[in-house]
Design a protein around this motif. Structure first.
Motif, PDB file in Angstrom:
ATOM      1  N   VAL A 145       0.927  -1.185  -0.131  1.00 44.24           N
ATOM      2  CA  VAL A 145      -0.102   0.052  -0.008  1.00 44.24           C
ATOM      3  C   VAL A 145       0.927   1.271  -0.067  1.00 44.24           C
ATOM      4  CG1 VAL A 145      -1.954  -1.156   1.317  1.00 44.24           C
ATOM      5  CG2 VAL A 145      -0.164   0.164   2.477  1.00 44.24           C
ATOM      6  N   ASN A 146       0.132   2.479  -0.361  1.00 47.40           N
ATOM      7  CA  ASN A 146       1.018   3.799  -0.511  1.00 47.40           C
ATOM      8  C   ASN A 146       0.741   4.280   0.950  1.00 47.40           C
ATOM      9  OD1 ASN A 146      -1.516   4.916  -0.654  1.00 47.40           O
ATOM     10  ND2 ASN A 146      -1.387   5.432  -2.565  1.00 47.40           N
ATOM     11  N   SER A 147       1.180   5.535   1.179  1.00 46.92           N
ATOM     12  CA  SER A 147       1.017   6.210   2.598  1.00 46.92           C
ATOM     13  C   SER A 147      -0.428   6.505   2.682  1.00 46.92           C
ATOM     14  CB  SER A 147       1.818   7.503   2.552  1.00 46.92           C
ATOM     15  OG  SER A 147       1.514   8.424   1.425  1.00 46.92           O
ATOM     16  N   ASN A 148      -1.209   6.480   1.746  1.00 43.57           N
ATOM     17  CA  ASN A 148      -2.778   6.751   2.189  1.00 43.57           C
ATOM     18  C   ASN A 148      -3.299   5.356   2.088  1.00 43.57           C
ATOM     19  OD1 ASN A 148      -2.417   9.613   1.863  1.00 43.57           O
ATOM     20  ND2 ASN A 148      -2.407   9.459  -0.389  1.00 43.57           N
ATOM     21  N   LEU A 149      -2.638   4.275   2.304  1.00 42.45           N
ATOM     22  CA  LEU A 149      -3.309   3.020   2.782  1.00 42.45           C
ATOM     23  C   LEU A 149      -4.153   2.490   1.383  1.00 42.45           C
ATOM     24  CD1 LEU A 149      -4.399   2.924   6.530  1.00 42.45           C
ATOM     25  CD2 LEU A 149      -2.189   1.991   5.597  1.00 42.45           C
ATOM     26  N   ARG A 150      -3.841   2.844   0.082  1.00 38.94           N
ATOM     27  CA  ARG A 150      -4.335   2.372  -0.972  1.00 38.94           C
ATOM     28  C   ARG A 150      -3.460   1.384  -1.594  1.00 38.94           C
ATOM     29  NH1 ARG A 150      -8.788   4.650  -3.290  1.00 38.94           N
ATOM     30  NH2 ARG A 150      -9.576   6.573  -2.197  1.00 38.94           N
TER      31      ARG A 150
END
Length: 712
Positions: A145-150
């Motif tokens: 995931v990325n830093s935005n939890l996507r």
């Protein structure tokens, strides 16, 4: 990567006497900025296009020689140097282009900054491709995931494990599909530290999850979760714990019985007694009788009824040490095979203890059942458990085979004849998640004219004599399962083409059919030939070779695992004993020594064949050198055993020591393989745990030895 792979070899080559006109013409033709000035194939210098322009601005004639414009201070690179070396040389020389020389210091080409950039981009793309392939073929599930939890990436294992659709997963918030992982992903992003081995239950799964931060320029920009499914392992652990509890119940029941109970193995050696038995026979410690024949300890009991004649004795009145005793005995069976007997002696308050006898009989039946269940579970969860080996190479091979079983890729098993390729192929199928059948085809045993119908089947009325309604081929039978192609190196070229099409498109037509049949089949191939060499000879198709050669597993030949020979001999002797009325104890140390100096061209199959033939010629309890097949005369001459002329008694003493040393070595190897777990070591050796303890005491195998085994 090397310089020669990214060098521009179409370069301007001029002589020192060339004119400006000739140089311009060459620059226009090759569209480059510099030209190499050579004499006798050796580099003298370079001339740059800008130098030509400056000369023309000063009204220099086109027919003027270029010699005054030559720059003899040239930055050069060898074609076999790495791209990193080339970059450092060009940066140090402060040039945008360099001349590449071959091993004879002759001009090979020109390398420019753009060539360097292209090379690094190629290397980067290659690395990315390798990383993607690695993640896709991991046995563990991976989601990032990325830093935005996507969600940014995932592999096929994750989709299969979590039953997700990849089309909707990319860029979706982790909460939507996998809410239990949110907490640990946030913690990983916040701290930048690995969160390791978290047990998480999700839907019907139990997984062990590790959360790993992803950094770019030393900044945490995302996180990765790696999942391993342990649902089945926890179920097995629960069943094993149940079995342990049942054994404790049995032990407690035996100790609470005031009357005597003894249990033996199939050879009549005592494996367990209770306090009542010890009291009746005035035995102080169990160690005095464990491992000894019951016929010696309790001669009054007709133990041969259960041990030799497989008879059950409900109760017989027998006087023992001035006691009138009721003796009952029965053989103990597991999977239809007898592995011991139980003896019960009622000598105190016979009327009061009738119910205890009945209770014990019930417990004996239960423990026999659960032992069978434990054996079944062990066999189902480890398809390679029947492979007899303590060799490190074979253990590595079994681990690789287990990893290959969980992947979706085709597998090629190579190895010499007689090494057990089919056994491992079926084990890989059983360990995989495929629900279909394991179908095997020997490509070398089916006539060429029948191969196509065997593989693809035929439709109704496809040819004269065709079965009504048609016949499915091996591919249809193996749908959603595994097709094992043994001896694939013997497949004719005409069928190789059709097989390649099925592997590429997962569809085919029956002979005489008009419609296409789609299948989902995994291919496991096996051969004892060098397929790469057959490809070079043009006998085997290269494109088919790469289709089946995704995962290659090579079984070591027997000559590379000679430490397994004592165990294999013991295994085959036990196997043959069960099929015949003879009872061979084993093979002599001389035979073991000779076997371990033989090259075994026929591998395990040849060893079993040699032992079975020698088995029938032996008239003693041991297989000696003279009992071996004649074609193994090499065993008797290559490494002969020299005996001294000492008296017979000394010779027998040396023989006994040699046998003891061989037995001790086999026990040490089994303990090492089981990492000190004596229960597992006893299973590997095919003896009871009590017998193993007796042998360890006999040979002074203690815990403080170099192996430092832990107590099981």
């Amino acid at each position: 990567m090397k310089v020669n792979s990214f060098t521009t070899v179409n370069y301007v080559n001029l002589s020192p006497t060339a004119t400006i006109r000739e140089a311009i013409s060459a620059f226009l033709r090759y569209r480059v900025d510099i030209g190499c000035i050579t004499m006798n194939n050796k580099l003298i210098g370079i001339v740059h296009k800008n130098s030509i322009y400056r000369a023309l601005i000063h009204d220099t004639s086109l027919d003027t020689p270029i010699k005054p414009l030559i720059n003899e201070s040239v930055i050069t690179i060898q074609k076999d140097q790495t791209l990193y070396d080339a970059r450092d040389i060009m940066i140090k020389g402060n040039v945008s282009q360099a001349v590449v020389l071959d091993e004879n210091d002759e001009v090979y080409g020109i390398m420019s900054k753009s060539d360097l950039v292209n090379s690094h981009m190629t290397a980067f793309q290659d690395t990315m491709g390798r990383m993607k392939s690695l993640i896709e073929n991991l046995q563990d599930a991976v989601i990032s995931v990325n830093s935005n939890l996507r969600i940014t990436t995932f592999n096929q294992t994750a989709l299969n494990l979590l039953n997700l659709n990849g089309k909707h997963l990319l860029d979706a918030p982790i909460d939507r599909f996998l809410p239990p992982f949110r907490r640990w992903l946030i913690e990983t992003l916040k701290t930048g530290k690995i969160q390791d081995a978290k047990r998480i239950s999700f839907q019907d799964l139990t997984v062990i999850a590790s959360f790993i931060p992803i950094r770019e320029m030393n900044i945490v920009t995302g996180a990765m979760v790696v999942l391993r499914d342990v649902t089945s392992y926890e179920s097995i652990a629960h069943e094993l714990e149940t079995t342990k509890r049942l054994k404790k119940i049995l032990d407690s029941a035996l100790e609470l019985a005031y009357d005597g109970v003894a249990i033996t193995d199939n050879h009549g050696q005592i494996t367990m007694v209770n306090k009542g038995f010890m009291e009746l026979y005035q035995i102080k410690e169990q160690i005095e009788v464990i491992g000894r024949p019951i016929s010696k300890i309790a001669p009054q009991i007709p133990s041969e009824k259960s041990l030799k004649h497989n008879e059950k004795m409900e109760g017989e009145l027998i006087p023992i040490h001035n006691h009138q005793c009721i003796v009952a005995q029965m053989p103990i069976y597991q999977d239809g095979k007898k592995f011991g007997a139980i003896f019960k002696i009622i000598f105190q308050q016979l009327e009061a203890w009738k119910d205890i006898l009945q209770h014990m009989e019930k417990l004996e039946s239960e423990i026999s059942y659960y032992r069978g269940e434990l054996y079944r579970i062990s066999k189902d969860t480890n398809p390679f458990a029947t492979v007899v080996s303590i060799n490190a190479g074979m253990e590595t091979f079994k681990q690789e085979a287990s990893i290959a079983a969980k992947s979706l890729s085709n597998v090629l098993i190579t190895g010499e004849s007689g090494t057990g390729k089919e056994l491992f192929a079926e084990g890989i199928h059983n360990l995989s998640d495929r629900k279909g059948t394991f179908i095997k085809v020997n490509c070398g045993a089916i006539p060429e004219e029948l191969l196509e119908s065997e593989f693809f089947g035929y439709a109704d009325g496809a040819f004269t004599g065709a079965k009504k309604g048609g016949k499915p081929g091996k591919f249809e039978l193996a749908d959603n399962g595994t097709l094992f192609l043994d001896e694939i190196g013997d497949m004719p070229p005409s069928l190789q083409v059709k097989l390649l099409r099925v592997l590429q498109e997962q569809e085919f037509e029956r002979i005489g059919a008009t419609k296409t049949t789609k299948v989902n089949v995994r291919i496991i191939s096996a051969t004892n030939k060098d397929l790469a060499e057959l490809v070079r000879q043009g006998v085997f198709r290269e494109d088919l070779y790469y289709r089946i050669h995704v995962i290659n597993l090579h079984i070591p030949p027997l000559r590379e695992r000679l430490d397994d020979i004592p165990l294999l001999c013991n295994h085959f002797i036990n196997k043959i004993n069960k099929k015949t009325n003879k009872n061979i104890v084993g093979v002599s140390p001389e035979v073991i020594n000779s076997f371990q100096h033989y090259h075994w061209p026929g591998n395990i199959r040849q060893l079993e064949n040699a032992l079975e033939r020698a088995f029938h010629y032996s008239h003693s309890k041991w297989i000696e050198l003279e009992h071996l097949p004649k074609e193994l005369d090499l065993l008797k001459t290559k490494n002969p055993i020299h005996f001294s002329t000492r008296p017979e008694t000394n010779l027998e003493l040396d023989r006994k020591k040699s046998i003891n040393q061989t037995e001790k070595d086999v026990i040490l190897q089994a303990l090492k393989k089981s990492k000190g777990n004596r229960t597992k070591a006893a299973e590997l050796l095919g003896v009871s745990r009590t017998t193993l303890y007796q042998k360890m005491k006999k040979y002074h195998i203690k815990e403080e030895m170099e192996l430092r085994f832990t107590s099981s």
